[in-house]
Design a protein around this motif. Structure first.
Motif, PDB file in Angstrom:
ATOM      1  N   LEU A 118     -18.829  16.331   3.671  1.00 30.37           N
ATOM      2  CA  LEU A 118     -18.903  17.862   3.937  1.00 30.37           C
ATOM      3  C   LEU A 118     -17.563  18.321   3.699  1.00 30.37           C
ATOM      4  O   LEU A 118     -17.295  19.467   2.849  1.00 30.37           O
ATOM      5  N   GLN A 119     -16.339  17.646   4.339  1.00 26.64           N
ATOM      6  CA  GLN A 119     -15.296  18.209   4.418  1.00 26.64           C
ATOM      7  C   GLN A 119     -14.485  18.159   3.002  1.00 26.64           C
ATOM      8  O   GLN A 119     -13.875  19.497   2.353  1.00 26.64           O
ATOM      9  N   GLU A 120     -14.619  16.998   2.141  1.00 33.22           N
ATOM     10  CA  GLU A 120     -14.165  16.858   0.853  1.00 33.22           C
ATOM     11  C   GLU A 120     -14.681  17.986  -0.225  1.00 33.22           C
ATOM     12  O   GLU A 120     -14.021  18.379  -0.681  1.00 33.22           O
ATOM     13  N   CYS A 122     -16.080  20.867   0.603  1.00 29.15           N
ATOM     14  CA  CYS A 122     -15.578  22.175   0.794  1.00 29.15           C
ATOM     15  C   CYS A 122     -14.194  22.407   0.502  1.00 29.15           C
ATOM     16  O   CYS A 122     -13.613  23.436   0.014  1.00 29.15           O
ATOM     17  N   PHE A 123     -13.184  21.466   0.885  1.00 29.13           N
ATOM     18  CA  PHE A 123     -11.755  21.415   0.366  1.00 29.13           C
ATOM     19  C   PHE A 123     -11.700  21.376  -1.105  1.00 29.13           C
ATOM     20  O   PHE A 123     -10.925  22.330  -1.642  1.00 29.13           O
ATOM     21  N   GLN A 124     -12.391  20.650  -1.923  1.00 24.23           N
ATOM     22  CA  GLN A 124     -12.406  20.894  -3.244  1.00 24.23           C
ATOM     23  C   GLN A 124     -12.775  22.431  -3.926  1.00 24.23           C
ATOM     24  O   GLN A 124     -12.074  22.595  -4.855  1.00 24.23           O
ATOM     25  N   PHE A 125     -13.974  22.801  -3.244  1.00 25.15           N
ATOM     26  CA  PHE A 125     -14.203  24.269  -3.800  1.00 25.15           C
ATOM     27  C   PHE A 125     -13.214  25.044  -3.319  1.00 25.15           C
ATOM     28  O   PHE A 125     -13.060  25.893  -4.455  1.00 25.15           O
ATOM     29  N   GLU A 126     -12.790  25.072  -2.211  1.00 24.08           N
ATOM     30  CA  GLU A 126     -11.556  26.054  -1.894  1.00 24.08           C
ATOM     31  C   GLU A 126     -10.572  26.025  -2.823  1.00 24.08           C
ATOM     32  O   GLU A 126      -9.777  27.143  -3.181  1.00 24.08           O
ATOM     33  N   ARG A 127     -10.094  24.772  -3.226  1.00 22.13           N
ATOM     34  CA  ARG A 127      -9.069  24.525  -4.216  1.00 22.13           C
ATOM     35  C   ARG A 127      -9.243  25.009  -5.487  1.00 22.13           C
ATOM     36  O   ARG A 127      -8.271  25.055  -6.383  1.00 22.13           O
ATOM     37  N   GLY A 128     -10.354  25.129  -5.970  1.00 23.07           N
ATOM     38  CA  GLY A 128     -10.814  25.440  -7.158  1.00 23.07           C
ATOM     39  C   GLY A 128     -10.842  27.115  -7.618  1.00 23.07           C
ATOM     40  O   GLY A 128     -10.223  27.826  -7.038  1.00 23.07           O
ATOM     41  N   ASP A 129     -11.467  27.382  -8.625  1.00 19.71           N
ATOM     42  CA  ASP A 129     -11.454  28.873  -9.133  1.00 19.71           C
ATOM     43  C   ASP A 129     -12.711  29.421  -8.729  1.00 19.71           C
ATOM     44  O   ASP A 129     -13.000  30.752  -9.248  1.00 19.71           O
ATOM     45  N   MET A 142     -23.927  13.451   3.065  1.00 19.32           N
ATOM     46  CA  MET A 142     -23.827  14.188   4.224  1.00 19.32           C
ATOM     47  C   MET A 142     -24.777  14.056   5.289  1.00 19.32           C
ATOM     48  O   MET A 142     -24.472  13.927   6.505  1.00 19.32           O
ATOM     49  N   ILE A 143     -25.978  14.213   4.777  1.00 17.94           N
ATOM     50  CA  ILE A 143     -27.175  14.200   5.831  1.00 17.94           C
ATOM     51  C   ILE A 143     -27.281  12.964   6.575  1.00 17.94           C
ATOM     52  O   ILE A 143     -26.829  11.730   6.305  1.00 17.94           O
ATOM     53  N   ALA A 144     -27.442  13.161   7.952  1.00 16.80           N
ATOM     54  CA  ALA A 144     -27.608  12.025   8.927  1.00 16.80           C
ATOM     55  C   ALA A 144     -28.330  10.846   8.694  1.00 16.80           C
ATOM     56  O   ALA A 144     -28.193   9.719   9.123  1.00 16.80           O
ATOM     57  N   ASP A 145     -29.380  11.335   8.179  1.00 22.98           N
ATOM     58  CA  ASP A 145     -30.691  10.213   8.020  1.00 22.98           C
ATOM     59  C   ASP A 145     -30.116   9.084   6.826  1.00 22.98           C
ATOM     60  O   ASP A 145     -31.122   8.272   6.474  1.00 22.98           O
ATOM     61  N   SER A 146     -29.291   9.735   5.884  1.00 23.14           N
ATOM     62  CA  SER A 146     -28.690   8.686   4.984  1.00 23.14           C
ATOM     63  C   SER A 146     -28.524   7.311   5.398  1.00 23.14           C
ATOM     64  O   SER A 146     -28.731   6.480   4.720  1.00 23.14           O
TER      65      SER A 146
END
Length: 420
Positions: A118-120, A122-129, A142-146
């Protein structure tokens, strides 16, 4: 109730800050080793807490190929690794075996799930355009049942399959659900336990904001110190613990090695506060009494309690008060220890690794210590045996493991040496 079936443990697995197999984990526990060290997962220089209990020298490619591994968050990877060890230990997929995979379930626990993924993203989106370029594997990672899904898919197990999420009580809730599925005849075997991998910027930063974690950056190895007067919070850990629960007659029929029997599980709620424990310990009293009642035993039958014991100022004392209330004079005959003093707190994975610790304590008749207990807290009854700093030999026939989570979730599970 003759229809209730007996449940035994036939396999164990672990990947922890003390070792990447169950035997290595046990050696770390027995020797009183601290798993705490400076964080390597990210640059923690500006964080209030700059250390954690990481799985040392973890390399994904030691376990997964370069195509499959990246499709799984680290918490799922840990879950698959521990489960693989437990499945092999139990001989479930041994050549010539006759396991009905429709009757084998996977019930797993994780309090947070794929926080790293989740963090990775979101960070990637924030760094983009601003253009959304999310990985197609983002949601499945991300989902816990994975975790339960991947364990099931890898092994072809088609029985009950789900994940429990109840903060730090998640693994024990999963173990209790697995236990009851077998007792009630819904499965013959269940792979259960839990995993967590929350040593990330958001994980550490979030718990720091709650003022829940130790900030003893000058001496990480001594930071997790349950019941010590100078404790200042928990130390974040990561990893997974897995056990194979199996119906007793089913295990006997296939000639399985049996570690012990699971005889009871209890659940309760504090109904008090979203993060703080009820200082009266009433919810913890209730959960231990529920577990003892379910197991059909008396307090004096218990030899060892692996406590929740996170090293927080409020939580440790409340749990010990509850133990005194439930066990009375028998509390003085118990061994009590918090293995979180060595592994740190694995959050939703805690119950899994601590169940493995209880099972191995019974197997070896050795109680792992509570390390870093040098200045006993005068507010906590020092007549009790906290197994301070050094493992103790004693006959361990019955072991209880407690885990409690944010939201007031309380769980307790009980194991006993097999009685034919």
């Amino acid at each position: 109730m003759s229809s209730i079936r007996r449940v035994v443990v036939t396999g164990i697995g672990a990947i922890t800050p003390l070792g990447k197999t169950a035997p290595a984990y046990w050696e770390g526990l027995r020797s009183g080793t601290s798993g705490a060290a400076p964080i390597t997962r990210f640059n923690a220089e500006k964080f209030k807490t700059r250390f954690a209990c990481e799985v040392k020298d973890y390399n994904m490619t030691d376990y997964f190929d370069r195509k499959q591994g990246p499709k799984m968050d680290m918490f799922t990877q840990f879950g698959v690794i521990a489960s693989d060890e437990a499945i092999a230990d139990a001989g479930l997929l041994a050549e010539g075996g006759n396991i009905d995979k429709d009757r084998v379930g996977v019930i797993w626990g994780s309090g947070i799930g794929g926080l790293r993924s989740l963090q990775e993203e979101c960070f990637q989106f924030e760094r983009g355009d601003g253009t959304p370029r999310y990985s197609p594997f983002f949601i499945p990672r991300m989902i816990a049942d994975s975790a339960s899904g991947n364990i099931s898919i890898k092994n072809g197990f088609r029985g009950p399959n789900f994940v429990t999420t109840s903060a730090c009580a998640s693994s024990n809730d999963a173990i209790i659900a697995a236990f009851n599925n077998i007792r009630l005849g819904l499965a013959d075997v269940v792979v259960t336990g839990g995993s967590e991998a929350a040593i990330t910027e958001s994980g550490v930063g979030g718990f720091n904001a709650l003022k829940a974690m130790s900030e003893r950056n000058d001496d990480p190895a001594s930071a997790s110190r349950p019941y010590d007067k100078d404790r200042d919070g928990f130390v974040l850990g990561e990893g997974a613990g897995a056990i194979i629960l199996e119906e007793y007659e089913h295990a006997k029929a296939r000639g399985a090695k049996i570690y012990c029997e699971m005889i009871g599980g209890g659940m309760s709620s504090d109904a008090y506060h979203i993060t703080a424990p009820d200082p009266s310990g009433s919810g913890v009293v209730l959960v231990m009494r529920n577990a003892l009642r379910d197991a059909g035993i008396q307090p004096e039958d218990v030899d060892y309690i692996n406590t929740h014991g996170t090293s927080t100022p409020l939580g440790d004392g409340a749990e010990i008060k509850a133990i005194e209330t439930v066990f009375g004079e028998a509390a003085k005959k118990l061994n009590i220890s918090s293995t979180k003093s060595m592994t740190g707190h694995l959050l939703g994975g805690a119950g899994g690794v601590e169940a493995v610790a209880c099972i191995l304590a019974m197997q070896h008749n050795i109680v792992p210590p509570t390390i870093n207990l040098h200045t006993p807290d005068p507010e906590i009854n020092q007549e009790l045996n906290f197994t301070p700093n050094v493992a103790q030999e004693r006959e361990v026939n019955v072991a209880m493991s407690n885990t409690f989570g944010f939201g007031g979730h309380n769980t307790s599970v009980i194991f006993r040496k097999l009685a034919e």
